[in-house]
Design an enzyme around this catalytic site. Structure first.
Site, PDB file in Angstrom:
ATOM      1  N   CYS A   1      14.032  11.272   6.046  1.00  0.00           N
ATOM      2  CA  CYS A   1      13.927  10.958   7.467  1.00  0.00           C
ATOM      3  C   CYS A   1      15.278  11.115   8.150  1.00  0.00           C
ATOM      4  CB  CYS A   1      13.386   9.550   7.653  1.00  0.00           C
ATOM      5  SG  CYS A   1      14.320   8.342   6.717  1.00  0.00           S
TER       6      CYS A   1
ATOM      7  N   GLU B   1       9.694   2.011  10.594  1.00  0.00           N
ATOM      8  CA  GLU B   1      10.738   3.015  10.381  1.00  0.00           C
ATOM      9  C   GLU B   1      10.038   4.360  10.325  1.00  0.00           C
ATOM     10  OE1 GLU B   1      13.778   2.758  10.684  1.00  0.00           O
ATOM     11  OE2 GLU B   1      14.099   0.611  10.464  1.00  0.00           O
TER      12      GLU B   1
ATOM     13  N   GLU C   1       9.756  16.705  14.155  1.00  0.00           N
ATOM     14  CA  GLU C   1      10.192  16.600  12.762  1.00  0.00           C
ATOM     15  C   GLU C   1       9.359  17.529  11.875  1.00  0.00           C
ATOM     16  OE1 GLU C   1       9.081  13.045  10.562  1.00  0.00           O
ATOM     17  OE2 GLU C   1      11.163  12.838   9.924  1.00  0.00           O
TER      18      GLU C   1
ATOM     19  N   LYS D   1       0.878  -1.187   0.000  1.00  0.00           N
ATOM     20  CA  LYS D   1       0.000   0.000   0.000  1.00  0.00           C
ATOM     21  C   LYS D   1       0.910   1.230   0.000  1.00  0.00           C
ATOM     22  CE  LYS D   1      -1.874   3.127   1.799  1.00  0.00           C
ATOM     23  NZ  LYS D   1      -1.729   4.535   1.281  1.00  0.00           N
TER      24      LYS D   1
HETATM   25  P1  NAD Z   1       2.463   8.831   6.807  1.00  0.00           P
HETATM   26  O1  NAD Z   1       2.644   8.213   8.144  1.00  0.00           O
HETATM   27  O2  NAD Z   1       1.489   9.928   6.653  1.00  0.00           O
HETATM   28  O3  NAD Z   1       2.033   7.722   5.750  1.00  0.00           O
HETATM   29  C1  NAD Z   1       2.799   6.561   5.530  1.00  0.00           C
HETATM   30  C2  NAD Z   1       1.900   5.490   4.933  1.00  0.00           C
HETATM   31  O4  NAD Z   1       0.957   5.054   5.926  1.00  0.00           O
HETATM   32  C3  NAD Z   1       1.069   5.956   3.738  1.00  0.00           C
HETATM   33  O5  NAD Z   1       1.013   4.923   2.782  1.00  0.00           O
HETATM   34  C4  NAD Z   1      -0.301   6.189   4.362  1.00  0.00           C
HETATM   35  O6  NAD Z   1      -1.377   6.104   3.466  1.00  0.00           O
HETATM   36  C5  NAD Z   1      -0.362   5.062   5.373  1.00  0.00           C
HETATM   37  N1  NAD Z   1      -1.336   5.247   6.458  1.00  0.00           N
HETATM   38  C6  NAD Z   1      -1.963   6.386   6.850  1.00  0.00           C
HETATM   39  N2  NAD Z   1      -2.780   6.119   7.904  1.00  0.00           N
HETATM   40  C7  NAD Z   1      -2.658   4.795   8.183  1.00  0.00           C
HETATM   41  C8  NAD Z   1      -3.213   3.940   9.183  1.00  0.00           C
HETATM   42  N3  NAD Z   1      -4.065   4.388  10.100  1.00  0.00           N
HETATM   43  N4  NAD Z   1      -2.833   2.649   9.190  1.00  0.00           N
HETATM   44  C9  NAD Z   1      -1.951   2.169   8.289  1.00  0.00           C
HETATM   45  N5  NAD Z   1      -1.398   2.942   7.315  1.00  0.00           N
HETATM   46  C10 NAD Z   1      -1.741   4.246   7.262  1.00  0.00           C
HETATM   47  O7  NAD Z   1       3.930   9.281   6.331  1.00  0.00           O
HETATM   48  P2  NAD Z   1       4.313  10.087   4.998  1.00  0.00           P
HETATM   49  O8  NAD Z   1       3.861  11.500   5.163  1.00  0.00           O
HETATM   50  O9  NAD Z   1       3.902   9.330   3.786  1.00  0.00           O
HETATM   51  O10 NAD Z   1       5.905  10.034   5.056  1.00  0.00           O
HETATM   52  C11 NAD Z   1       6.685  10.923   5.786  1.00  0.00           C
HETATM   53  C12 NAD Z   1       7.173  10.295   7.071  1.00  0.00           C
HETATM   54  O11 NAD Z   1       7.893   9.104   6.778  1.00  0.00           O
HETATM   55  C13 NAD Z   1       8.149  11.151   7.828  1.00  0.00           C
HETATM   56  O12 NAD Z   1       7.826  11.139   9.204  1.00  0.00           O
HETATM   57  C14 NAD Z   1       9.488  10.480   7.616  1.00  0.00           C
HETATM   58  O13 NAD Z   1      10.444  10.716   8.619  1.00  0.00           O
HETATM   59  C15 NAD Z   1       9.105   9.069   7.530  1.00  0.00           C
HETATM   60  N6  NAD Z   1      10.125   8.274   6.836  1.00  0.00           N
HETATM   61  C16 NAD Z   1      10.898   7.433   7.569  1.00  0.00           C
HETATM   62  C17 NAD Z   1      11.890   6.686   6.953  1.00  0.00           C
HETATM   63  C18 NAD Z   1      12.724   5.728   7.741  1.00  0.00           C
HETATM   64  O14 NAD Z   1      13.196   4.774   7.158  1.00  0.00           O
HETATM   65  N7  NAD Z   1      12.911   5.931   9.030  1.00  0.00           N
HETATM   66  C19 NAD Z   1      12.088   6.789   5.577  1.00  0.00           C
HETATM   67  C20 NAD Z   1      11.296   7.671   4.864  1.00  0.00           C
HETATM   68  C21 NAD Z   1      10.299   8.403   5.506  1.00  0.00           C
END
Ligand code: NAD
Length: 476
Positions: free
Chosen positions: A279, A245, A378, A171
């Site tokens: 991130c 992550e 962040e 997803k």
């Molecule tokens: P997000 O948490 O908004 O979304 C991530 C994913 O989760 C999306 O596919 C989203 O549709 C899905 N999602 C949303 N609500 C959900 C729920 N209730 N249950 C399950 N899935 C759900 O994050 P984003 O805005 O897409 O990405 C940015 C974030 O990702 C930042 O905080 C960044 O630090 C983090 N990030 C971390 C790493 C790492 O490896 N540590 C790498 C890249 C990004």
């Protein structure tokens, strides 16, 4: 482009409920796509469950060949895919193409890992008995991915999942569906058996349905802390395996002995490249008093000179924010930081360009206090704060404050300081004389404390999440 889910080896259409626009030019509609409901997720999980045993039972060479073919296709199409990535996500074309090449290398690496997976043989404590350990596929995995690495993260989850005999349902983020869709098309074209790889598109509800699905043995999630918390609750409730992550507030220490030009170049790269949407971005720069003012002046000069523009313009160094909401969040944090006493040195505002897009000036905020929100939360944009410290000990204690622990860096020529730092900083990844962002694909990736949960991703550590261990005792 109208996108579809991909379930049991075939495209599955749905009402075009969602759309994705180009962040560099919002007049450009990149894709429309459906929003998977629980029924669609159910169908994808059922397909994965049915296909998984045969996939796990196949020769590892079959899996290696598939991964190699995917890698070769990604290499061959890196230019076109890099362009689509830049158009959809907003990072520059060079960054986008580089990311596609990274995804190709990840598939190639795991093609080898598929045939290298091995167990151990030990002497039993009982005479005449042999004891061995084997790694077997976990089963069906749910992969939930963010938008900021829209092909590398899907690749670093899907490649080990497939290599080690799992079937999967992916997803992707709702602001980067086209890249995941393109990857699904390539995986299908390379001959993945029906049901082994499934893609469901949609918003958070689709992710929630996948995380909670009883047919999913493990969920690998990358995204924000808030969402990660929901995923761990959903998976813990049914004792499924989970890997999270999440975010970072990565400190970069600049010691007084550092070569200033080098330190500024490292901070510039770690803080602003890829629009700060990493991130592992160097978002907190902790600088020793003796060089603080000179460092801030030079970094501000370099940041203000960065060319912010359309991701596909070859002259662009920094693309737009990924979404209107992300841009609004970035600007909000400028207000929060200055409201708490931070000094805006450069940037801080939205930029207008020839094309309507979500552009923001690279922003540096100095004279901040470690306890301010800008240093604890962040932002995920081109916003860097600096903190002035008296000495290395204070710098280390500031670096170790807060709830995150993903990546941490130090710029110094003192070997003893660098060694002390790598031993004592609380982070999953430590960078000496390098930006906090920018990692290799063949080594483990992950953090400590609030940044990560569960086994490490990537490289030689990836098998831990995607396999389960069986211990076999055998008497003659
Ligand atoms: P997000 O948490 O908004 O979304 C991530 C994913 O989760 C999306 O596919 C989203 O549709 C899905 N999602 C949303 N609500 C959900 C729920 N209730 N249950 C399950 N899935 C759900 O994050 P984003 O805005 O897409 O990405 C940015 C974030 O990702 C930042 O905080 C960044 O630090 C983090 N990030 C971390 C790493 C790492 O490896 N540590 C790498 C890249 C990004």
């Amino acid at each position: 482009m109208q996108l579809t889910h991909f379930i049991n080896g075939a495209p599955v259409a749905g009402a075009a409920a969602l759309e994705r626009r180009n962040p560099s030019d919002t007049r450009d509609l990149v894709a429309t796509f459906p929003d998977a409901d629980a029924g669609v997720v159910d169908a994808a999980v059922a397909a994965a469950r049915a296909a998984q045993p045969a996939w796990a039972a196949a020769s590892p060479e079959v899996r290696a060949d598939l991964l190699e073919a995917i890698a070769a296709t990604l290499f061959a199409r890196s230019a076109a895919l890099g362009e689509l990535l830049a158009r959809e996500e907003g990072k520059t074309r060079a960054e986008g193409t580089g990311e596609v090449l990274r995804a190709a290398r990840i598939f190639r690496y795991f093609a080898g890992e598929a045939i290298r997976l091995h167990g151990r043989t030990l002497a039993s404590t009982r005479p005449g008995v042999e004891v061995r350990t084997h790694h077997e596929a976990l089963g069906v995995v749910g992969l939930i991915t963010p938008w900021n690495f829209p092909i590398a993260i899907p690749a670093w989850k899907a490649a080990p999942a497939l290599a080690f005999g799992n079937a999967l349902v992916m997803k992707p983020a709702e602001t980067a569906p086209a890249m995941a869709h393109a990857l699904a098309g390539i995986i299908a074209e390379c001959g993945v058996p029906a049901g082994v790889f499934n893609l469901v598109l949609g918003a958070g509800g689709a992710g929630a349905a996948l995380a909670a699905h009883p047919g999913v043995d493990g969920v690998s999630f990358t995204g924000s802390q808030a969402t990660g918390q929901k995923v761990v609750q959903a998976t813990a409730a049914r004792r499924a395996r989970v890997q999270l992550e999440m975010g970072g507030k990565n400190p970069l220490l600049v010691l007084a002995d550092a070569d200033l030009d080098r330190a500024v170049a490292i901070a510039l790269d770690g803080g602003f490249f890829q629009t700060g949407q990493r991130c592992t971005a160097s978002s907190r720069v902790i600088v020793e008093d003796a060089i603080h003012d000179e460092f801030v002046a030079r970094l501000a000069q370099r940041a203000a000179a960065l060319n912010v523009g359309h991701a596909l313009d070859p002259a662009t160094q920094v693309g737009p924010a990924n979404s209107e909401a992300q841009l609004a969040r970035n600007l909000d944090y400028v207000g929060i930081a200055t409201g708490e006493g931070g000094r805006l040195v450069c940037g801080g505002e939205r930029l207008q360009r020839e094309h309507p897009g979500w552009y923001m000036a690279p922003t540096l905020i100095a004279d901040t206090d470690p306890a301010m929100r800008i240093n604890c939360e962040e932002v995920f944009g081109p916003v860097v704060s600096t903190i002035r410290v008296h000495d290395y000990d204070e710098a280390l204690s500031v670096a170790n404050a807060g709830e995150f622990g993903l990546s941490a860096g130090i710029v110094t020529n003192q070997h003893d300081r660098a060694r002390h730092f790598r031993r004592n900083v609380r982070a999953g990844m430590v960078m000496v004389n390098l930006p906090t962002a920018g990692v290799d694909y063949h080594v483990p990736f992950g953090g400590v404390r609030g940044s990560s949960h569960g086994p490490r991703e990537q490289g030689f550590a990836a098998f831990e999440f995607y396999t389960t261990m069986k211990t076999v005792y055998e008497a003659g």
